[in-house]
Design a protein around this motif. Sequence first.
Motif, PDB file in Angstrom:
ATOM      1  N   ALA A   5       0.832  -1.208   0.000  1.00  0.00           N
ATOM      2  CA  ALA A   5       0.000   0.000   0.000  1.00  0.00           C
ATOM      3  C   ALA A   5       0.865   1.256   0.000  1.00  0.00           C
ATOM      4  CB  ALA A   5      -0.926  -0.014   1.219  1.00  0.00           C
ATOM      5  N   VAL A   6       1.948   1.222   0.773  1.00  0.00           N
ATOM      6  CA  VAL A   6       2.864   2.366   0.807  1.00  0.00           C
ATOM      7  C   VAL A   6       3.622   2.490  -0.509  1.00  0.00           C
ATOM      8  CG1 VAL A   6       4.919   3.313   1.941  1.00  0.00           C
ATOM      9  CG2 VAL A   6       3.101   2.276   3.318  1.00  0.00           C
ATOM     10  N   ARG A   7       4.026   1.343  -1.058  1.00  0.00           N
ATOM     11  CA  ARG A   7       4.808   1.360  -2.300  1.00  0.00           C
ATOM     12  C   ARG A   7       3.966   1.760  -3.506  1.00  0.00           C
ATOM     13  NH1 ARG A   7       6.418  -4.347  -4.482  1.00  0.00           N
ATOM     14  NH2 ARG A   7       4.249  -4.135  -5.173  1.00  0.00           N
ATOM     15  N   ASP A   8       2.843   1.078  -3.701  1.00  0.00           N
ATOM     16  CA  ASP A   8       2.041   1.299  -4.908  1.00  0.00           C
ATOM     17  C   ASP A   8       0.931   2.324  -4.714  1.00  0.00           C
ATOM     18  OD1 ASP A   8       3.636  -0.649  -5.983  1.00  0.00           O
ATOM     19  OD2 ASP A   8       2.153  -2.251  -5.807  1.00  0.00           O
ATOM     20  N   GLY A   9       0.325   2.307  -3.520  1.00  0.00           N
ATOM     21  CA  GLY A   9      -0.779   3.230  -3.283  1.00  0.00           C
ATOM     22  C   GLY A   9      -0.315   4.657  -3.058  1.00  0.00           C
ATOM     23  N   PHE A  45      -9.578  -8.529 -15.872  1.00  0.00           N
ATOM     24  CA  PHE A  45     -10.023  -7.291 -16.507  1.00  0.00           C
ATOM     25  C   PHE A  45      -9.762  -6.084 -15.609  1.00  0.00           C
ATOM     26  CE2 PHE A  45     -12.418  -9.986 -19.468  1.00  0.00           C
ATOM     27  CZ  PHE A  45     -12.214  -9.288 -20.645  1.00  0.00           C
ATOM     28  N   ILE A  46      -9.927  -6.277 -14.306  1.00  0.00           N
ATOM     29  CA  ILE A  46      -9.639  -5.178 -13.374  1.00  0.00           C
ATOM     30  C   ILE A  46      -8.158  -4.808 -13.439  1.00  0.00           C
ATOM     31  CG2 ILE A  46      -9.479  -4.574 -10.923  1.00  0.00           C
ATOM     32  CD1 ILE A  46     -12.029  -6.209 -10.478  1.00  0.00           C
ATOM     33  N   MET A  47      -7.290  -5.822 -13.425  1.00  0.00           N
ATOM     34  CA  MET A  47      -5.853  -5.561 -13.486  1.00  0.00           C
ATOM     35  C   MET A  47      -5.474  -4.892 -14.804  1.00  0.00           C
ATOM     36  SD  MET A  47      -4.868  -6.684 -10.546  1.00  0.00           S
ATOM     37  CE  MET A  47      -3.101  -6.920 -10.567  1.00  0.00           C
ATOM     38  N   GLY A 103      -2.991  -1.533 -17.519  1.00  0.00           N
ATOM     39  CA  GLY A 103      -2.774  -1.465 -18.960  1.00  0.00           C
ATOM     40  C   GLY A 103      -1.903  -2.596 -19.464  1.00  0.00           C
ATOM     41  N   THR A 104      -0.808  -2.258 -20.093  1.00  0.00           N
ATOM     42  CA  THR A 104       0.062  -3.245 -20.733  1.00  0.00           C
ATOM     43  C   THR A 104       0.627  -4.234 -19.723  1.00  0.00           C
ATOM     44  OG1 THR A 104       0.688  -1.559 -22.338  1.00  0.00           O
ATOM     45  CG2 THR A 104       2.045  -3.536 -22.250  1.00  0.00           C
ATOM     46  N   MET A 105       0.679  -5.496 -20.134  1.00  0.00           N
ATOM     47  CA  MET A 105       1.268  -6.542 -19.310  1.00  0.00           C
ATOM     48  C   MET A 105       2.436  -7.171 -20.058  1.00  0.00           C
ATOM     49  SD  MET A 105      -2.204  -8.433 -17.958  1.00  0.00           S
ATOM     50  CE  MET A 105      -3.588  -7.503 -17.285  1.00  0.00           C
ATOM     51  N   THR A 152      -3.515  -7.266  -1.871  1.00  0.00           N
ATOM     52  CA  THR A 152      -3.436  -5.801  -1.857  1.00  0.00           C
ATOM     53  C   THR A 152      -3.324  -5.241  -3.269  1.00  0.00           C
ATOM     54  OG1 THR A 152      -2.290  -5.961   0.265  1.00  0.00           O
ATOM     55  CG2 THR A 152      -2.238  -3.831  -0.846  1.00  0.00           C
ATOM     56  N   GLY A 153      -2.596  -5.950  -4.121  1.00  0.00           N
ATOM     57  CA  GLY A 153      -2.482  -5.507  -5.509  1.00  0.00           C
ATOM     58  C   GLY A 153      -3.830  -5.462  -6.208  1.00  0.00           C
ATOM     59  N   VAL A 154      -4.657  -6.481  -5.963  1.00  0.00           N
ATOM     60  CA  VAL A 154      -5.997  -6.507  -6.563  1.00  0.00           C
ATOM     61  C   VAL A 154      -6.859  -5.380  -5.999  1.00  0.00           C
ATOM     62  CG1 VAL A 154      -8.115  -7.850  -6.804  1.00  0.00           C
ATOM     63  CG2 VAL A 154      -5.905  -8.982  -7.038  1.00  0.00           C
ATOM     64  N   VAL A 155      -6.788  -5.178  -4.684  1.00  0.00           N
ATOM     65  CA  VAL A 155      -7.578  -4.110  -4.051  1.00  0.00           C
ATOM     66  C   VAL A 155      -7.173  -2.743  -4.599  1.00  0.00           C
ATOM     67  CG1 VAL A 155      -8.051  -2.922  -1.874  1.00  0.00           C
ATOM     68  CG2 VAL A 155      -8.005  -5.423  -1.942  1.00  0.00           C
ATOM     69  N   LEU A 156      -5.870  -2.509  -4.716  1.00  0.00           N
ATOM     70  CA  LEU A 156      -5.397  -1.230  -5.261  1.00  0.00           C
ATOM     71  C   LEU A 156      -5.821  -1.058  -6.718  1.00  0.00           C
ATOM     72  CD1 LEU A 156      -1.780  -1.027  -3.767  1.00  0.00           C
ATOM     73  CD2 LEU A 156      -3.793   0.286  -3.075  1.00  0.00           C
ATOM     74  N   ALA A 157      -5.826  -2.172  -7.458  1.00  0.00           N
ATOM     75  CA  ALA A 157      -6.264  -2.097  -8.855  1.00  0.00           C
ATOM     76  C   ALA A 157      -7.741  -1.717  -8.939  1.00  0.00           C
ATOM     77  CB  ALA A 157      -6.020  -3.433  -9.548  1.00  0.00           C
ATOM     78  N   ILE A 158      -8.555  -2.295  -8.063  1.00  0.00           N
ATOM     79  CA  ILE A 158      -9.984  -1.955  -8.042  1.00  0.00           C
ATOM     80  C   ILE A 158     -10.172  -0.477  -7.703  1.00  0.00           C
ATOM     81  CG2 ILE A 158     -12.162  -2.362  -6.830  1.00  0.00           C
ATOM     82  CD1 ILE A 158     -11.285  -5.273  -6.475  1.00  0.00           C
ATOM     83  N   ILE A 159      -9.423  -0.006  -6.707  1.00  0.00           N
ATOM     84  CA  ILE A 159      -9.511   1.410  -6.322  1.00  0.00           C
ATOM     85  C   ILE A 159      -9.092   2.307  -7.480  1.00  0.00           C
ATOM     86  CG2 ILE A 159      -8.543   3.178  -4.799  1.00  0.00           C
ATOM     87  CD1 ILE A 159      -8.302   0.998  -2.645  1.00  0.00           C
ATOM     88  N   ARG A 160      -8.028   1.903  -8.174  1.00  0.00           N
ATOM     89  CA  ARG A 160      -7.545   2.700  -9.303  1.00  0.00           C
ATOM     90  C   ARG A 160      -8.585   2.767 -10.414  1.00  0.00           C
ATOM     91  NH1 ARG A 160      -1.660   1.591 -11.945  1.00  0.00           N
ATOM     92  NH2 ARG A 160      -1.130   1.888  -9.743  1.00  0.00           N
ATOM     93  N   VAL A 161      -9.219   1.631 -10.697  1.00  0.00           N
ATOM     94  CA  VAL A 161     -10.243   1.605 -11.747  1.00  0.00           C
ATOM     95  C   VAL A 161     -11.432   2.476 -11.361  1.00  0.00           C
ATOM     96  CG1 VAL A 161     -11.928   0.137 -12.920  1.00  0.00           C
ATOM     97  CG2 VAL A 161      -9.581  -0.651 -12.647  1.00  0.00           C
ATOM     98  N   LEU A 162     -11.867   2.377 -10.110  1.00  0.00           N
ATOM     99  CA  LEU A 162     -13.030   3.143  -9.659  1.00  0.00           C
ATOM    100  C   LEU A 162     -12.749   4.643  -9.645  1.00  0.00           C
ATOM    101  CD1 LEU A 162     -14.294   0.880  -6.722  1.00  0.00           C
ATOM    102  CD2 LEU A 162     -15.256   1.092  -9.023  1.00  0.00           C
ATOM    103  N   THR A 163     -11.552   5.017  -9.223  1.00  0.00           N
ATOM    104  CA  THR A 163     -11.227   6.446  -9.161  1.00  0.00           C
ATOM    105  C   THR A 163     -11.035   7.042 -10.546  1.00  0.00           C
ATOM    106  OG1 THR A 163      -8.899   5.829  -8.837  1.00  0.00           O
ATOM    107  CG2 THR A 163     -10.201   6.333  -6.871  1.00  0.00           C
ATOM    108  N   VAL A 164     -10.465   6.250 -11.461  1.00  0.00           N
ATOM    109  CA  VAL A 164     -10.279   6.735 -12.834  1.00  0.00           C
ATOM    110  C   VAL A 164     -11.620   6.858 -13.537  1.00  0.00           C
ATOM    111  CG1 VAL A 164      -9.327   6.158 -15.099  1.00  0.00           C
ATOM    112  CG2 VAL A 164      -7.933   5.879 -13.054  1.00  0.00           C
ATOM    113  N   SER A 165     -12.496   5.850 -13.302  1.00  0.00           N
ATOM    114  CA  SER A 165     -13.817   5.873 -13.933  1.00  0.00           C
ATOM    115  C   SER A 165     -14.656   7.028 -13.399  1.00  0.00           C
ATOM    116  CB  SER A 165     -14.531   4.547 -13.677  1.00  0.00           C
ATOM    117  OG  SER A 165     -13.775   3.472 -14.205  1.00  0.00           O
TER     118      SER A 165
END
Length: 380
Positions: free
Chosen positions: A14-18, A262-264, A269-271, A367-380
């Motif tokens: 969370a500190v690193r990515d969030g 799909f969330i990730m 984006g690119t993988m 945590t990575g999945v949770v942060l990805a969901i948060i990122r998608v929701l905030t961007v949307s």
Amino acid sequence: YLFSTMGAAAVFVAVRDGLGWIPSAWSSVRLYSRNIFFGMWISPMAVGIGYIIGPLFTGVWFLGAVISYFFLIPVGVAAGWFADVGSATAFKDSLGIGLMVGTGVGILLKGILPRAREIYLPVKSSGKGSRMKTLRWIPLVFAAIALFLTTLTEMTLVSSLLTIVGVWLTTAMAASITGQSGINPMEIFGIIILIAVKSVASLGTIEAFLVAGVVAVACGLAGDVLNDFKSGYLLKTNPRAQIVAETVGGVIGAVVSVIVLFIMFRAYGTMGPGTELPAPQAYAVSTMVGGLPNTPALFFGLVIGIIIYLMKLPGMTLGIGMYLPMEISTAAFVGGVISLIVGKIKPESKETGMIVSSGLLGGEGITGVVLAIIRVLTVS
């Protein structure tokens, strides 16, 4: 230990990515200027993976990375073997994938074909009693359903039939090799069937991905399920309860994993190598689908991979190290070194280390999945 380390890993991620307070990776700028790409992914998950895999396999993994990033690329470019870094990278990627595919072929030649009757004969045998005769037809019913579902996609009837036959062959292989070694090279089985189907039918890009994906997922599920049944047998678990649990888990997992994917994708984006989601197995398949960067290197690696496997050496792990980013290999190697040190100094704590490593994997993954969901929701 499990939940405490899971929590610690979650906070770190969370500190690193969030918050972005910690870099996701470190790399040497000085070496980079000399075409030596050395660095380390700052990831509890990668270190945990290295600890679980152990020093031998992480050592071979790291050796593959050293060969690629300390020899093939810098020396190859400086000596004029390759026109530029891009050409050298294409060579080492193809060579690494070739080693992995060669190991899969070696498994087929040495571990599967000599035991073909033992592996496939139970599938043909009818068993005793009307109940067993009824159960014998269940796989055929599911195969027919799978064939019907594949025809609803962009797959042709020929490629669908060949894929289902490939699944039937490779799932038995995957189940056998997973039970024997604990390793399931599912993407290699997908690549092998993809090559076989491509040799007799013309495939579009999406169709090729479907062929490899269906086979790889089927092999992954077969290996996991049979490995679970092996553990259940040793623990004297009720087989009927296991069948129900595996069925429910497989269906739910098929739905949830697609949603998470799909969330990730929406979040990152690119993988692939060089991104936040390296996805090495998927990258190997996509390379085969999209066209090989260096075909001679692939076939050279394939031959070497077969030879290495027949010599009982971990060629697949070497190949993984050759085409994965150096940062991931270094982090996994650190985990392997820690495992070695713990085993030497305090061997009774080795099992505790496994629990801690599992917590690191779970904490960063969730945590990575949770942060990805948060990122998608905030961007949307």
